[in-house]
Design a protein around this motif. Sequence first.
Motif, PDB file in Angstrom:
ATOM      1  N   PHE A 171      -7.308 -10.630  12.251  1.00 40.29           N
ATOM      2  CA  PHE A 171      -7.051 -12.129  13.047  1.00 40.29           C
ATOM      3  C   PHE A 171      -5.540 -12.392  13.170  1.00 40.29           C
ATOM      4  N   ALA A 172      -4.709 -11.904  12.503  1.00 43.08           N
ATOM      5  CA  ALA A 172      -3.396 -12.284  12.701  1.00 43.08           C
ATOM      6  C   ALA A 172      -2.560 -11.803  14.251  1.00 43.08           C
ATOM      7  N   ASN A 173      -3.346 -10.615  14.641  1.00 44.67           N
ATOM      8  CA  ASN A 173      -2.834 -10.122  15.900  1.00 44.67           C
ATOM      9  C   ASN A 173      -2.866 -11.039  17.195  1.00 44.67           C
ATOM     10  N   ARG A 179      -5.071 -15.092   2.228  1.00 45.41           N
ATOM     11  CA  ARG A 179      -4.368 -14.045   2.676  1.00 45.41           C
ATOM     12  C   ARG A 179      -4.361 -13.898   4.288  1.00 45.41           C
ATOM     13  N   TYR A 180      -5.517 -13.836   4.446  1.00 41.68           N
ATOM     14  CA  TYR A 180      -5.784 -13.491   6.199  1.00 41.68           C
ATOM     15  C   TYR A 180      -5.945 -14.420   6.899  1.00 41.68           C
ATOM     16  N   LEU A 181      -6.149 -15.742   6.862  1.00 42.54           N
ATOM     17  CA  LEU A 181      -6.231 -16.997   7.626  1.00 42.54           C
ATOM     18  C   LEU A 181      -5.028 -17.938   7.345  1.00 42.54           C
ATOM     19  N   ILE A 182      -4.986 -18.529   6.018  1.00 42.70           N
ATOM     20  CA  ILE A 182      -4.201 -19.697   5.858  1.00 42.70           C
ATOM     21  C   ILE A 182      -2.479 -19.093   6.123  1.00 42.70           C
ATOM     22  N   GLU A 183      -2.240 -18.162   5.553  1.00 40.91           N
ATOM     23  CA  GLU A 183      -1.090 -17.538   5.641  1.00 40.91           C
ATOM     24  C   GLU A 183      -0.442 -17.350   7.254  1.00 40.91           C
ATOM     25  N   PRO A 184      -1.330 -16.606   7.754  1.00 39.53           N
ATOM     26  CA  PRO A 184      -0.657 -16.349   9.156  1.00 39.53           C
ATOM     27  C   PRO A 184      -0.900 -17.665  10.021  1.00 39.53           C
ATOM     28  N   LEU A 185      -1.581 -18.483   9.697  1.00 41.29           N
ATOM     29  CA  LEU A 185      -1.738 -19.838  10.541  1.00 41.29           C
ATOM     30  C   LEU A 185      -0.637 -20.596  10.306  1.00 41.29           C
ATOM     31  N   HIS A 230     -25.281  -8.401   7.759  1.00 43.92           N
ATOM     32  CA  HIS A 230     -25.113  -8.285   6.336  1.00 43.92           C
ATOM     33  C   HIS A 230     -23.750  -8.114   5.835  1.00 43.92           C
ATOM     34  N   TYR A 231     -22.949  -9.156   4.994  1.00 43.76           N
ATOM     35  CA  TYR A 231     -21.653  -8.823   4.756  1.00 43.76           C
ATOM     36  C   TYR A 231     -21.530  -9.959   3.250  1.00 43.76           C
ATOM     37  N   PRO A 232     -20.557  -9.683   2.793  1.00 46.37           N
ATOM     38  CA  PRO A 232     -20.179 -10.924   1.736  1.00 46.37           C
ATOM     39  C   PRO A 232     -19.630 -12.133   2.225  1.00 46.37           C
ATOM     40  N   ALA A 233     -19.793 -13.268   1.682  1.00 47.62           N
ATOM     41  CA  ALA A 233     -19.137 -14.224   2.267  1.00 47.62           C
ATOM     42  C   ALA A 233     -17.683 -14.368   1.733  1.00 47.62           C
ATOM     43  N   LEU A 234     -16.723 -14.664   2.512  1.00 46.74           N
ATOM     44  CA  LEU A 234     -15.294 -14.830   2.237  1.00 46.74           C
ATOM     45  C   LEU A 234     -14.742 -15.273   1.159  1.00 46.74           C
ATOM     46  N   SER A 235     -13.901 -14.577   0.362  1.00 48.98           N
ATOM     47  CA  SER A 235     -13.412 -15.186  -0.893  1.00 48.98           C
ATOM     48  C   SER A 235     -12.225 -16.023  -0.656  1.00 48.98           C
ATOM     49  N   GLN A 236     -12.108 -16.835  -1.511  1.00 51.73           N
ATOM     50  CA  GLN A 236     -10.815 -17.775  -1.602  1.00 51.73           C
ATOM     51  C   GLN A 236      -9.389 -16.978  -1.232  1.00 51.73           C
ATOM     52  N   GLY A 295     -11.393 -21.759  -0.703  1.00 52.27           N
ATOM     53  CA  GLY A 295     -10.650 -21.218   0.357  1.00 52.27           C
ATOM     54  C   GLY A 295     -10.225 -22.343   1.479  1.00 52.27           C
ATOM     55  N   LEU A 296     -11.633 -22.852   1.997  1.00 50.88           N
ATOM     56  CA  LEU A 296     -11.571 -23.939   3.153  1.00 50.88           C
ATOM     57  C   LEU A 296     -10.830 -25.053   2.540  1.00 50.88           C
ATOM     58  N   ASP A 297     -11.101 -25.569   1.124  1.00 53.30           N
ATOM     59  CA  ASP A 297     -10.340 -26.681   0.861  1.00 53.30           C
ATOM     60  C   ASP A 297      -8.827 -26.500   0.946  1.00 53.30           C
ATOM     61  N   GLU A 298      -8.333 -25.324   0.629  1.00 48.02           N
ATOM     62  CA  GLU A 298      -7.112 -24.885   0.543  1.00 48.02           C
ATOM     63  C   GLU A 298      -6.575 -24.774   2.005  1.00 48.02           C
ATOM     64  N   GLY A 299      -7.038 -24.441   2.914  1.00 44.70           N
ATOM     65  CA  GLY A 299      -6.669 -24.514   4.493  1.00 44.70           C
ATOM     66  C   GLY A 299      -6.580 -25.982   5.015  1.00 44.70           C
ATOM     67  N   ILE A 300      -7.638 -26.884   4.644  1.00 43.05           N
ATOM     68  CA  ILE A 300      -7.845 -28.070   5.230  1.00 43.05           C
ATOM     69  C   ILE A 300      -6.321 -28.831   4.352  1.00 43.05           C
ATOM     70  N   ALA A 301      -6.307 -28.677   3.034  1.00 39.90           N
ATOM     71  CA  ALA A 301      -4.917 -29.305   2.424  1.00 39.90           C
ATOM     72  C   ALA A 301      -3.768 -29.004   3.226  1.00 39.90           C
ATOM     73  N   ALA A 302      -3.690 -27.513   3.677  1.00 45.79           N
ATOM     74  CA  ALA A 302      -2.378 -26.841   4.227  1.00 45.79           C
ATOM     75  C   ALA A 302      -2.068 -27.354   5.706  1.00 45.79           C
ATOM     76  N   GLY A 303      -3.288 -28.275   6.120  1.00 42.83           N
ATOM     77  CA  GLY A 303      -3.307 -28.684   7.340  1.00 42.83           C
ATOM     78  C   GLY A 303      -3.673 -27.506   8.628  1.00 42.83           C
TER      79      GLY A 303
END
Length: 579
Positions: free
Chosen positions: A476-478, A263-269, A252-258, A316-324
């Motif tokens: 993640f970014a590690n 901050r934690y996926l798109i930016e480091p990627l 159990h956990y909250p679904a990730l927010s935009q 958030g997913l749409d933002e990451g797709i748009a950023a490639g």
Amino acid sequence: MSLYGLAEVKPYRVLLVISDQWKDPRSFLVSGGGEFQTMVTLFKSWGIPFDILRLDQTIMDPSHFADFGGKPRYGAIIWDAFGEISDSDGTLIRDAVERLHISLVAVGNRVQQPEIQRLLGIRYKAEHMHSSHPTGDGQSFILRGLPVDLHERGPAAVAMRRVQVDLVEAHALATAAGMPQITTRELADDTRAIWIGGDVDQMLLYQPIRTALRRAITEAIGYSLVKTWTHDIVLTMDDLGNAQNSWLEHWHYPALSQDQIRRYLIEPLKAHHAVLSINTVPGFVDDEKRRIVPTWQQQFTDGFGTRQDYVSTKKGLDEGIAAGVFEIESHGWTHMQPDLSSEPGPWWGTPLDGERAEMGWYREFYDVRRNREIPAAEQKFHMEKSAEWLQQEFDIVPLEFSTGGNGVSRSPDNNTWRLAAEAGYGYYGGYLGKDLAVEGRADSNADFGGTDDVPLLLPAPPDGHDRGIAHDPAGFANVFEKYPDYQFIGLDEYIGYQHAALKSLPSGDGMKLTVDYDPHYCRALVAKPSTWDFHLSDWLRAKVKGKGIWVDGKKTSVAQDEWTAISFSPGAHHTLEVR
Ligand SMILES: [Zn+2]
């Protein structure tokens, strides 16, 4: 005497000859491991075009080796067949090698047929357990650059079967405690008969032997156009959009927010020019309506009192797709058992600490709760709905398939890999296509992942799931510090290379290869530049030295080195010529 002209450059295609190693009588699903599955995996991953001749079902025919006009269909035969062959089959093989100049590469103990021994220039004696490792001197083309100990980089083994042969007309390139283990014989200046010995069940577990096999194919044909994956990682993350996080107490956990995703996926990627392949779930169990509804429209407070906002996740997913930096792949349709109603259920409407706490309900392609397979038609429906709903949501047809919790069905009728291939997916821990499907590993990694031969499919830290980000966002970014010398490619890119169609064409005064990218499976290579390595054997290099290398009609370099990097611009059709 040689009449060799460049017009007679060998076809870029090999014929893999086997006995009964292909367990699927319909010649589609490759499973069960063993050297046959390994070679199929390697050839797809390297980009070496091949056909398979299974002698358990096929009568050998001259047209297996020659085309309509009587010219050779293959540059090399890969001999992985055991047992006797008839005299007439022996004659066909001899003609293919000696008259059509198709080279021969035999593996392990698959050298017991007298005609194969004669062509290889060796005499088979026996095989027995032995502790010695094969060692080479690295002087030959086939072993160039490899360590002396050809069992470096592989599992430790006290002993394995060593095949014993006498040299007749071949010479040894590697030996094991004095006995020949890799041999070659020059039948003509453009034709080789090569034996790569060893314990056939284990030899390809060793990196130097796999590389020797690839180089032997280059030596046999004269050239190759290949991929290797030494410093490539495919990052994967499971579960975005799944329902376990709302309903399964121990998951159990909250679904990730935009904002978390940004901050934690798109930016480091973005900072590391990396791509993350996300296994997503577009269908959600609506407990009130008791039906499957689109995941990304759900906003509610779950039974544990946690706010679940899948609308924010989607942004958030749409933002990451748009950023490639994101690729959307399929993690099934629902991540849930198709039958949520019957015994020992229902699952619907039950208390959180009752049936709802059973993990088996959250597996889609094997019925873990009732310990039985999911029927083929039901699986197919879920695979198709996943692709259709992901396309509705993201305008992307997913190319990779992976099951929730590795729940898979394996019987011939219900085999999850075969069904996924038929549904149009291109990869699930192994190659999936219209020609065949490889039952790869279900844990999303691949056989030989992280070697020269297959990229490392790495579950994204901290735990390969969105759950890890919910608990430890900075974890993640590690990954970029841990693997500083790697490039993080997308899974769609790897799928594209495995599905690329490479073909040699007769060409007046030179050699010509075409590389075609299918618009579905290879879309990542149509949209972006792609690269291959053109590898020349010493013997062909001597003949083509100084000729131009032409890429898509433009002269880009001159043939002189063993390796030439070939870069294609975006587009579906490419050519490589040496003239
Ligand atoms: Zn999952």
